[in-house]
Each structure stands twice: as C-alpha cells, then as structure tokens.
Motif scaffolding. Structure first.
Motif, mmCIF file in Angstrom:
data_model
loop_
_atom_site.group_PDB
_atom_site.id
_atom_site.type_symbol
_atom_site.label_atom_id
_atom_site.label_comp_id
_atom_site.label_asym_id
_atom_site.label_seq_id
_atom_site.Cartn_x
_atom_site.Cartn_y
_atom_site.Cartn_z
ATOM 1 N N UNK A 1 4.072 26.335 15.284
ATOM 2 C CA UNK A 1 4.994 26.312 16.611
ATOM 3 C C UNK A 1 4.696 25.598 17.847
ATOM 4 N N UNK A 2 3.255 25.343 17.853
ATOM 5 C CA UNK A 2 2.992 24.504 19.140
ATOM 6 C C UNK A 2 3.409 22.954 18.942
ATOM 7 N N UNK A 3 3.762 22.523 17.782
ATOM 8 C CA UNK A 3 4.285 21.019 17.526
ATOM 9 C C UNK A 3 3.557 20.403 16.312
ATOM 10 N N UNK A 4 3.659 18.978 16.299
ATOM 11 C CA UNK A 4 3.233 18.285 15.167
ATOM 12 C C UNK A 4 2.034 17.542 15.398
ATOM 13 N N UNK A 5 0.869 17.764 14.633
ATOM 14 C CA UNK A 5 -0.376 17.173 14.749
ATOM 15 C C UNK A 5 -0.919 16.082 13.434
ATOM 16 N N UNK A 6 -1.106 14.966 13.869
ATOM 17 C CA UNK A 6 -1.757 14.117 12.705
ATOM 18 C C UNK A 6 -3.084 14.766 12.062
ATOM 19 N N UNK A 7 -3.200 15.115 10.613
ATOM 20 C CA UNK A 7 -4.315 15.605 10.387
ATOM 21 C C UNK A 7 -5.236 14.941 9.299
ATOM 22 N N UNK A 8 -4.490 13.736 9.024
ATOM 23 C CA UNK A 8 -5.520 12.642 8.184
ATOM 24 C C UNK A 8 -4.733 11.138 7.881
ATOM 25 N N UNK A 9 -5.249 10.357 7.625
ATOM 26 C CA UNK A 9 -4.723 8.918 7.496
ATOM 27 C C UNK A 9 -4.869 8.756 6.114
ATOM 28 N N UNK A 10 -4.233 7.490 5.500
ATOM 29 C CA UNK A 10 -4.482 7.087 4.387
ATOM 30 C C UNK A 10 -4.582 7.939 3.067
ATOM 31 N N UNK A 11 -3.642 9.236 3.189
ATOM 32 C CA UNK A 11 -3.712 10.145 1.962
ATOM 33 C C UNK A 11 -3.257 9.535 0.807
ATOM 34 N N UNK A 12 -3.851 9.817 -0.255
ATOM 35 C CA UNK A 12 -3.571 9.275 -1.818
ATOM 36 C C UNK A 12 -3.302 10.396 -2.597
ATOM 37 N N UNK A 13 -3.751 11.351 -2.385
ATOM 38 C CA UNK A 13 -3.940 12.755 -3.364
ATOM 39 C C UNK A 13 -3.420 13.875 -2.393
ATOM 40 N N UNK A 14 -2.678 14.761 -2.820
ATOM 41 C CA UNK A 14 -2.500 16.000 -2.493
ATOM 42 C C UNK A 14 -2.522 17.129 -3.851
ATOM 43 N N UNK B 1 0.718 -1.058 0.017
ATOM 44 C CA UNK B 1 -0.071 0.064 -0.036
ATOM 45 C C UNK B 1 0.835 1.148 0.062
ATOM 46 N N UNK B 2 0.478 2.158 -0.681
ATOM 47 C CA UNK B 2 1.226 3.384 -0.835
ATOM 48 C C UNK B 2 0.458 4.612 -0.087
ATOM 49 N N UNK B 3 -0.445 4.377 0.931
ATOM 50 C CA UNK B 3 -0.945 5.530 1.459
ATOM 51 C C UNK B 3 -0.111 6.041 2.617
ATOM 52 N N UNK B 4 -0.244 7.326 2.845
ATOM 53 C CA UNK B 4 0.424 8.116 3.711
ATOM 54 C C UNK B 4 -0.285 8.764 4.820
ATOM 55 N N UNK B 5 0.198 9.178 6.005
ATOM 56 C CA UNK B 5 -0.467 9.890 6.808
ATOM 57 C C UNK B 5 0.289 11.413 6.962
ATOM 58 N N UNK B 6 -0.764 12.459 6.971
ATOM 59 C CA UNK B 6 -0.588 13.596 7.001
ATOM 60 C C UNK B 6 -0.338 14.437 8.278
ATOM 61 N N UNK B 7 0.578 15.466 8.239
ATOM 62 C CA UNK B 7 0.881 15.825 9.758
ATOM 63 C C UNK B 7 0.974 17.410 9.283
#
Length: 65
Positions: free
Chosen positions: A11-24, A1-7
């Motif tokens: 300045x406050x830090x890193x937050x996951x915003x979406x799983x299984x991303x296939x297009x940007x 599988x080629x899906x990625x997670x988007x973060x």
C-alpha cells in the motif's frame, strides 16, 4: 540477457528488492525464493502478481505478516 528486476508492491508503493533475478521458486509456506545471476538468494513474503517479460520486470504483491 534474460535477467529481470523484482519489485515489491505494498500500500505504501513499489520498491525494488532484487536485480538480475534468474529464478523464482514458490515455497510451501507461501513465500518466494528469488535467485540472482551470481547465486545470491532472497526469501520474500508475497505472491507473484505480474511478470513483464519485455520490460524485464517481476512484480510481487507483499503479504502482511
């Protein structure tokens, strides 16, 4: 599988915003539209900072609105 997670990094830090991303898709207003494997979408204000293909990680730098 080629899906990625988007973060989102801010300045406050890193937050996951979406799983299984296939297009940007960059939008004319400077935002990004992310699409996932199931067809869900999310529009985020930010710029693509880094894509780590082997780690399946997309890093978006947040833009103050």
């Amino acid at each position: 599988m080629c899906e990625s997670s988007a973060y989102m990094i801010t300045p406050e830090g890193e937050t996951k915003i979406m799983d299984y991303v296939v297009d940007i898709i960059p939008n004319d207003d400077g935002s990004l539209t992310l699409s996932d494997l199931l067809g869900g979408t999310k529009i985020v204000q930010g710029r693509l900072k880094e894509v780590k293909l082997l780690k399946h990680k997309i890093i978006i730098e947040g833009i103050a609105v």
